[in-house]
Design a protein around this motif. Structure first.
Motif, PDB file in Angstrom:
ATOM      1  N   TYR A 448       0.823  -1.205   0.000  1.00 56.64           N
ATOM      2  CA  TYR A 448       0.000   0.000   0.000  1.00 56.64           C
ATOM      3  C   TYR A 448       0.858   1.256   0.000  1.00 56.64           C
ATOM      4  CZ  TYR A 448      -4.343  -2.565   0.814  1.00 56.64           C
ATOM      5  OH  TYR A 448      -5.418  -3.385   0.676  1.00 56.64           O
ATOM      6  N   THR A 449       1.927   1.226   0.744  1.00 58.67           N
ATOM      7  CA  THR A 449       2.852   2.359   0.851  1.00 58.67           C
ATOM      8  C   THR A 449       4.265   1.812   0.697  1.00 58.67           C
ATOM      9  OG1 THR A 449       2.919   2.103   3.260  1.00 58.67           O
ATOM     10  CG2 THR A 449       1.352   3.706   2.365  1.00 58.67           C
ATOM     11  N   PRO A 450       5.268   2.669   0.408  1.00 54.92           N
ATOM     12  CA  PRO A 450       6.640   2.172   0.287  1.00 54.92           C
ATOM     13  C   PRO A 450       7.087   1.429   1.547  1.00 54.92           C
ATOM     14  CG  PRO A 450       6.491   4.389  -0.577  1.00 54.92           C
ATOM     15  CD  PRO A 450       5.171   4.110   0.066  1.00 54.92           C
ATOM     16  N   VAL A 451       7.635   0.246   1.352  1.00 55.63           N
ATOM     17  CA  VAL A 451       8.031  -0.636   2.446  1.00 55.63           C
ATOM     18  C   VAL A 451       9.470  -1.068   2.213  1.00 55.63           C
ATOM     19  CG1 VAL A 451       7.624  -2.899   3.506  1.00 55.63           C
ATOM     20  CG2 VAL A 451       5.693  -1.436   2.939  1.00 55.63           C
ATOM     21  N   GLY A 452      10.228  -1.207   3.286  1.00 57.68           N
ATOM     22  CA  GLY A 452      11.575  -1.752   3.216  1.00 57.68           C
ATOM     23  C   GLY A 452      11.690  -2.916   4.182  1.00 57.68           C
ATOM     24  N   GLY A 453      12.910  -3.369   4.392  1.00 60.45           N
ATOM     25  CA  GLY A 453      13.122  -4.434   5.368  1.00 60.45           C
ATOM     26  C   GLY A 453      13.111  -5.806   4.724  1.00 60.45           C
ATOM     27  N   THR A 454      12.567  -6.789   5.454  1.00 58.48           N
ATOM     28  CA  THR A 454      12.643  -8.188   5.058  1.00 58.48           C
ATOM     29  C   THR A 454      11.292  -8.666   4.535  1.00 58.48           C
ATOM     30  OG1 THR A 454      14.320  -8.581   6.745  1.00 58.48           O
ATOM     31  CG2 THR A 454      13.232 -10.505   5.829  1.00 58.48           C
ATOM     32  N   VAL A 455      11.327  -9.367   3.388  1.00 59.40           N
ATOM     33  CA  VAL A 455      10.135  -9.988   2.813  1.00 59.40           C
ATOM     34  C   VAL A 455      10.441 -11.475   2.657  1.00 59.40           C
ATOM     35  CG1 VAL A 455       8.468  -9.967   0.936  1.00 59.40           C
ATOM     36  CG2 VAL A 455       9.637  -7.863   1.564  1.00 59.40           C
ATOM     37  N   ASN A 456       9.505 -12.317   3.083  1.00 55.93           N
ATOM     38  CA  ASN A 456       9.696 -13.767   3.035  1.00 55.93           C
ATOM     39  C   ASN A 456       8.610 -14.419   2.196  1.00 55.93           C
ATOM     40  OD1 ASN A 456      11.929 -14.601   5.151  1.00 55.93           O
ATOM     41  ND2 ASN A 456      10.749 -12.941   6.074  1.00 55.93           N
ATOM     42  N   LEU A 457       9.036 -15.350   1.362  1.00 58.48           N
ATOM     43  CA  LEU A 457       8.118 -16.163   0.565  1.00 58.48           C
ATOM     44  C   LEU A 457       8.174 -17.594   1.080  1.00 58.48           C
ATOM     45  CD1 LEU A 457       6.351 -16.764  -2.021  1.00 58.48           C
ATOM     46  CD2 LEU A 457       8.527 -17.205  -3.183  1.00 58.48           C
ATOM     47  N   SER A 458       7.008 -18.203   1.266  1.00 58.96           N
ATOM     48  CA  SER A 458       6.935 -19.605   1.661  1.00 58.96           C
ATOM     49  C   SER A 458       5.889 -20.290   0.793  1.00 58.96           C
ATOM     50  CB  SER A 458       6.559 -19.750   3.141  1.00 58.96           C
ATOM     51  OG  SER A 458       7.556 -19.175   3.970  1.00 58.96           O
ATOM     52  N   ILE A 459       6.244 -21.446   0.261  1.00 60.58           N
ATOM     53  CA  ILE A 459       5.329 -22.208  -0.586  1.00 60.58           C
ATOM     54  C   ILE A 459       5.231 -23.613  -0.002  1.00 60.58           C
ATOM     55  CG2 ILE A 459       4.910 -23.083  -2.905  1.00 60.58           C
ATOM     56  CD1 ILE A 459       6.452 -20.703  -3.997  1.00 60.58           C
ATOM     57  N   TYR A 460       4.001 -24.044   0.214  1.00 63.16           N
ATOM     58  CA  TYR A 460       3.736 -25.350   0.806  1.00 63.16           C
ATOM     59  C   TYR A 460       3.065 -26.242  -0.232  1.00 63.16           C
ATOM     60  CZ  TYR A 460       4.529 -22.913   5.222  1.00 63.16           C
ATOM     61  OH  TYR A 460       5.087 -22.179   6.242  1.00 63.16           O
ATOM     62  N   ASP A 461       3.455 -27.506  -0.229  1.00 65.49           N
ATOM     63  CA  ASP A 461       2.851 -28.441  -1.182  1.00 65.49           C
ATOM     64  C   ASP A 461       1.464 -28.854  -0.682  1.00 65.49           C
ATOM     65  OD1 ASP A 461       3.173 -30.312   0.810  1.00 65.49           O
ATOM     66  OD2 ASP A 461       4.864 -31.325  -0.130  1.00 65.49           O
ATOM     67  N   PRO A 462       0.741 -29.686  -1.469  1.00 58.68           N
ATOM     68  CA  PRO A 462      -0.629 -30.050  -1.049  1.00 58.68           C
ATOM     69  C   PRO A 462      -0.715 -30.707   0.317  1.00 58.68           C
ATOM     70  CG  PRO A 462      -0.296 -30.562  -3.375  1.00 58.68           C
ATOM     71  CD  PRO A 462       1.046 -30.150  -2.841  1.00 58.68           C
ATOM     72  N   THR A 469      11.206 -21.808   0.173  1.00 65.25           N
ATOM     73  CA  THR A 469      11.207 -20.560   0.936  1.00 65.25           C
ATOM     74  C   THR A 469      12.322 -19.662   0.414  1.00 65.25           C
ATOM     75  OG1 THR A 469      11.339 -19.564   3.148  1.00 65.25           O
ATOM     76  CG2 THR A 469      12.740 -21.464   2.726  1.00 65.25           C
ATOM     77  N   ALA A 470      12.091 -18.374   0.473  1.00 61.13           N
ATOM     78  CA  ALA A 470      13.083 -17.394   0.015  1.00 61.13           C
ATOM     79  C   ALA A 470      12.904 -16.119   0.831  1.00 61.13           C
ATOM     80  CB  ALA A 470      12.933 -17.104  -1.473  1.00 61.13           C
ATOM     81  N   GLU A 471      13.998 -15.392   0.982  1.00 57.58           N
ATOM     82  CA  GLU A 471      13.985 -14.143   1.746  1.00 57.58           C
ATOM     83  C   GLU A 471      14.671 -13.063   0.927  1.00 57.58           C
ATOM     84  OE1 GLU A 471      14.794 -13.941   6.155  1.00 57.58           O
ATOM     85  OE2 GLU A 471      16.572 -12.882   5.429  1.00 57.58           O
ATOM     86  N   LYS A 472      14.143 -11.854   1.027  1.00 62.11           N
ATOM     87  CA  LYS A 472      14.707 -10.733   0.278  1.00 62.11           C
ATOM     88  C   LYS A 472      14.694  -9.499   1.158  1.00 62.11           C
ATOM     89  CE  LYS A 472      13.797 -10.199  -4.096  1.00 62.11           C
ATOM     90  NZ  LYS A 472      13.118  -9.889  -5.385  1.00 62.11           N
ATOM     91  N   ASN A 473      15.811  -8.764   1.163  1.00 64.57           N
ATOM     92  CA  ASN A 473      15.889  -7.475   1.843  1.00 64.57           C
ATOM     93  C   ASN A 473      15.708  -6.386   0.799  1.00 64.57           C
ATOM     94  OD1 ASN A 473      16.432  -8.392   4.515  1.00 64.57           O
ATOM     95  ND2 ASN A 473      18.515  -8.863   3.886  1.00 64.57           N
ATOM     96  N   ILE A 474      14.747  -5.518   1.009  1.00 67.71           N
ATOM     97  CA  ILE A 474      14.427  -4.494   0.015  1.00 67.71           C
ATOM     98  C   ILE A 474      14.567  -3.116   0.631  1.00 67.71           C
ATOM     99  CG2 ILE A 474      12.869  -5.994  -1.273  1.00 67.71           C
ATOM    100  CD1 ILE A 474      10.530  -4.574   0.080  1.00 67.71           C
ATOM    101  N   ALA A 475      14.888  -2.142  -0.228  1.00 67.54           N
ATOM    102  CA  ALA A 475      14.823  -0.742   0.173  1.00 67.54           C
ATOM    103  C   ALA A 475      13.368  -0.302   0.049  1.00 67.54           C
ATOM    104  CB  ALA A 475      15.740   0.097  -0.727  1.00 67.54           C
ATOM    105  N   LEU A 476      13.093   0.946   0.368  1.00 68.17           N
ATOM    106  CA  LEU A 476      11.716   1.424   0.299  1.00 68.17           C
ATOM    107  C   LEU A 476      11.198   1.304  -1.126  1.00 68.17           C
ATOM    108  CD1 LEU A 476      11.793   4.576   2.614  1.00 68.17           C
ATOM    109  CD2 LEU A 476      10.696   2.391   3.049  1.00 68.17           C
TER     110      LEU A 476
END
Length: 945
Positions: A448-462, A469-476
């Motif tokens: 919704y608004t500029p965000v920084g910090g840590t973003v995590n992706l998690s994918i689960y099977d059936p 899983t993956a992690e990314k550090n982003i600027a704003l």
């Protein structure tokens, strides 16, 4: 409505989280979030974690004493303070402020000199703040009983950095003087001495004889340790003369206040301060000091430094009212539900060493600051976990949270927005709703608004097992994405659960969705027709049928062809219904080829054909008739019977040599035919410059198949530096990593061809065409070129006609389309290879982090992949640059049409140029002939570099 939303969130949390809920019949429930770690909960579709810490302050108000304490400016004010605490606000009330009257004595040494008051003398005294003059004393000597004297009060002016009497502000004249040597007291009526209206806070007392002889006693210094400034007034000149070695005997009595009871003063009259901050006036003898600067205690007390600018010690009484404070922190933890707001606990620990001290007075409070502006308070209450009590909040988020508190652990609930509105999926830059096991998927999230910090992706099977899983550090930023090569982690189709969670301070987000990974449709690839033999320069045409297991044809597939492991140069035409006409270009690779083809399309399994054999033969070859072979055999047998071995060998050698020579000739003929094709296919630009002016007259771009001097912008402008370098160095050829610049000079024009790397034979073919182009162009435009005035328009049409007469533009267009098609396929191949190399680097990094490979192996393999990546990236960039020059619609058809329309005119023009109508024409032809037969056409030949 807001209460309903809060209630719904609360109920959801109760159903989905292991939360401790304490209920009260009269108060809303407080929800405790019991996870100390940032952890998505796939079962409850929520994300629990710890946020940043907020600032908190424990403070105690209304701490005061009512019994006045007496002190003065030579002592400090001290107020008790609990250990580890500070005073964050103080109110000190002052009463009975006494500033005693003060006598200023410039010197008090024994007198040893006298001034005869035949003139007016003056002696200085200095103040530290405003005061009121009440009386003075001077030491005078007289032998008369009726002597009289005049007295004056002066302010001072600046005389070269030294105070000097300036203007009389008060006087007493004809005052009777006591006989003998005595201190004579002279009263003044409470005269204001304002230090802002004099120089260096200095004033003077002047003494002058009124009647009878008098002397003013003084101290005579041989050096200058004097404590004041003495002056004598010289009436003749009307000026004051400085007396550097005399201090007249003088006493000055001053008071601080203008009103009666002069020793009782306002704080402002005596410059009363605490810690350098001014005490405010309330009334005569009273004042107040309020300060919010934090002061830290030592040994249970806080000391305040009291000072005054008055010339003597000031005494006063005071009472105090202070607020004690102690800095601490407020821990936060949160739960955010997919599609809903984030729910926060804000916890302050006021127990143990962080507890409020036991005091018999004062009110305890907790103050929490630092909340974001978008926070809200779902409850107007704070809850004491230790005592089980509820307290109403004095203020709510997003402002300061404040409430009266006792010892214990306090919790306040708040909410904030969920910053992740949704999750999207892309494959190859196209949004998709599902995926296959072969896809490289981009998982995207917007904020919704500029965000920084840590973003995590998690994918689960059936089976809800963590699959990726993956992690990314982003600027704003307002969006980000993850790339998932599905085949690296997933092994079976099904409904996969995808979650994205992010935390940046107090900005948290969570979203969850499902991704359907569908199975690939089984396919087959059949070759329905192909040629067994192909003769140069023809291409092999192969018909394919790509279909599913039901026999339904599949359109829009990607076709590749291989000769063993070598990828072949192909083009294909999608005939719909799964039928593809594939054209294979073997180039100059003659011989038998074992070819197989593959077809692939998203959602369909890739299929390979059975191998086929295609014989690719050159155009020229020697066929030896069987009867000639028999004849050679008979000749050989006859010679052997006659024992003429040497002769037989010679004859056989001649025959075999003839066959070899024929083969060599055939190869040369084949190469001769290939050279124009390869040279024509390598052409990229022809640039024609005017030699005398250095101006570019005409440009033809074989990539765009268009002509215009304006094409020199962009890519061509970067080429100009190479052309200038060639001219300055008299170079006729310049090679770069991927380009060859070939220059030919005429009498008036220079033609430079830019081509891809080529051989010497191809270069010679290009030079011959450039030479012919320059000759024809200079013949047609000799007069214009000799006297060129800057107009390039006359050359555009005719240069195009001349180019069409020199090379086959139709063939050039065909070769261009083949080259563009190959570059497009190469670009996709390079792009796929870059994606694969990126995936290899990522997998390699994961293996290293997991400890599966050593650091040495990691660095070696990473360097190898990165070197290959740089090479592929370079080829991709080069291909992308060339393709960027391809127009949406080619203008070559228009150019050829214009050439054909003007062909008759071109022919007539050429005939007229060659036909000697008159002597002038013959001279032109002879001169032209000499130029044509000369290596440099009339110019001295320069050494080729």
């Amino acid at each position: 409505m807001k209460k309903r939303v809060i209630l719904a969130v609360t109920i959801m949390l109760l159903l989905t989280l292991p939360l401790l809920v304490i209920l009260s019949t009269s108060n809303p429930p407080i929800i405790f979030l019991n996870s100390p770690y940032n952890n998505p909960n796939v079962n409850s579709k929520s994300y629990i974690g710890n946020g940043d810490q907020l600032n908190a302050l424990l403070y105690i108000t209304n701490n005061y004493n009512s019994a006045p304490n007496a002190t003065n400016t030579t002592s400090n004010i001290y107020i008790p303070c609990p250990e580890g605490w500070k005073i964050v606000w103080a109110n000190l009330s002052f009463s009975n402020i006494i500033a005693p009257n003060t006598t200023i004595i410039p010197n008090n040494d024994t007198d040893n000199a006298s001034f005869v008051l035949s003139s007016r003398y003056a002696m200085s005294f200095r103040l530290t703040n405003n005061a009121y003059l009440d009386n003075i004393s001077v030491l005078l000597t007289t032998t008369y009983t009726d002597a009289r004297t005049n007295f004056y009060v002066y302010n001072a002016t600046n005389s070269s950095g030294r105070p000097e009497p300036y203007y009389p502000i008060a006087s007493r004249t004809g005052v009777a003087i006591a006989q003998g040597t005595r201190w004579n007291n002279i009263s003044f009526s409470h005269i204001l001495l304002n230090i802002s209206r004099t120089y260096d806070n200095t004033f003077f007392i002047g003494v002058e004889r009124n009647y009878r002889s008098q002397y003013w006693r003084a101290v005579n210094y041989s050096t200058s340790p004097f404590l004041g400034y003495g002056y004598v007034y010289q009436y003749i000149y009307g000026v004051w003369a400085y007396l550097p070695h005399y201090d007249c005997k003088l006493k000055v009595n001053v008071s601080a206040s203008t009103t009666p009871d002069p020793e009782s003063a306002k704080p402002s009259e005596i410059g009363l301060t605490i810690n350098g901050s001014t005490v405010q006036d309330i009334d005569k003898g009273s004042g107040e000091w309020i300060d919010s600067t934090a002061s830290f205690g030592t040994n249970g007390y806080i000391f305040y430094d009291v000072n005054s600018t008055w010339m003597s010690t000031v005494s006063f009484s005071y009472v105090w009212n202070v607020t004690y404070g102690k800095d601490t922190i407020a821990d936060t933890n949160f739960v955010v539900i997919s599609g809903s707001d984030a729910f926060w606990n804000v916890t302050v620990n006021a127990t143990g060493n962080d507890a409020f001290p036991l005091t018999s007075y004062g009110i305890n409070h907790i103050n929490i600051t630092g909340m974001p502006v978008n926070w809200e308070g779902p409850s107007s209450m704070a809850y004491n976990m230790t005592g089980g009590s509820w307290i109403a909040l004095d203020s709510y988020p997003p402002d300061t949270i404040s409430f009266p508190a006792s010892n214990g652990t306090w919790i306040v609930n708040c909410t904030s927005p969920n910053h992740e509105p949704g999750i999207g999926f892309e494959v190859g830059g196209v949004q998709v709703d599902n995926a296959t096991l072969d896809d490289v998927l981009n998982v995207t999230v917007n904020f919704y608004t500029p965000v920084g910090g840590t973003v995590n992706l998690s994918i689960y099977d059936p089976s809800q097992t963590l699959n990726y899983t993956a992690e990314k550090n982003i600027a704003l930023c307002t969006s980000t994405w993850f790339t998932w090569n599905i085949s690296n982690n997933a092994t079976s189709p099904g409904s996969y659960n995808v979650t994205l969670s992010s935390k940046y301070g107090f900005m948290v987000g969570y979203n969850e969705t499902t991704l359907e990974i569908v199975p690939l449709i089984n396919t087959a690839l059949d070759i329905t027709s192909f040629p067994s033999n192909v003769v140069y320069p023809n291409n092999a045409s192969v018909i394919l049928y790509y279909h599913d297991e039901t026999g339904q044809g599949i359109e829009g597939a990607f076709i590749t062809a291989y000769d063993g492991t070598k990828k072949l140069d192909i083009q294909w035409d999608d005939k719909n219904d799964g039928i593809y006409n594939v054209t294979i270009n073997f180039g100059a690779d003659f011989g038998d080829h074992q070819v197989y083809l593959t077809a692939s399309k998203r959602f369909y399994a890739s299929s390979s054909s059975d191998p086929i054999s295609i014989n690719y033969a050159p155009t020229y070859f020697i066929v030896i008739n069987p009867q000639y072979i028999a004849l050679i055999g008979l000749m050989y047998n006859a010679m052997m019977e006659q024992n003429k071995g040497l002769t037989s060998y010679l004859l056989i050698g001649v025959v075999v040599g003839s066959l070899v020579a024929a083969t060599v000739v055939a190869d040369r003929l084949r190469r001769k035919r290939e050279v124009p094709i390869k040279a024509l296919a390598s052409l990229e630009n022809i640039i024609v410059d005017h030699i005398l002016s250095g101006v570019t007259l005409w440009v033809f771009d074989f990539i765009k198949m268009d002509q215009d001097v304006g094409l020199l912008s962009g890519f061509m402008s970067a080429v100009k530096s190479f052309l200038d370098e060639m001219k300055e160095g008299d170079l006729r050829k310049l090679e770069t990593e991927r380009r060859t610049f070939i220059r030919e000079d005429g009498e008036f024009l220079t033609a430079t061809c830019i081509a891809s790397i080529n051989t010497g034979q191809e270069e010679e073919w290009i030079r011959q065409r450039l030479h012919k182009f320059l000759f024809d162009a200079e013949q047609q435009h000799r007069n214009k070129l000799e006297n060129w005035i800057g107009n390039v328009k006359p050359f555009k049409a005719s240069f195009m006609e001349i180019l069409a007469s020199v090379i086959d533009l139709d063939k050039a267009e065909k070769l261009r389309m083949e080259r563009i098609s190959k570059m497009q396929r190469d670009r996709e191949s390079f792009k796929a290879e870059l994606i694969n190399l990126n995936s290899q680097l990522k997998n390699l990094s994961q293996q290293f982090k997991a400890g599966e490979i050593s650091e040495e192996e990691f660095e070696a393999r990473k360097t190898e992949i990165q070197l290959k990546q740089e090479s592929v990236q370079s080829h991709y960039d080069e291909t992308e640059l060339l393709l960027s020059r391809v127009p949406l619609t080619s203008k070559v058809k228009q150019a050829r049409t214009a050439t054909k329309k003007s062909g008759k005119y071109a022919k007539q023009t050429k005939e007229r140029a060659e036909r000697p109508h008159n002597r002038q024409k013959r001279r032109v032809r002879r001169k032209t002939s000499k130029i044509a037969n000369s290596p440099h056409r009339g110019k001295p030949k320069k050494q080729e570099k």
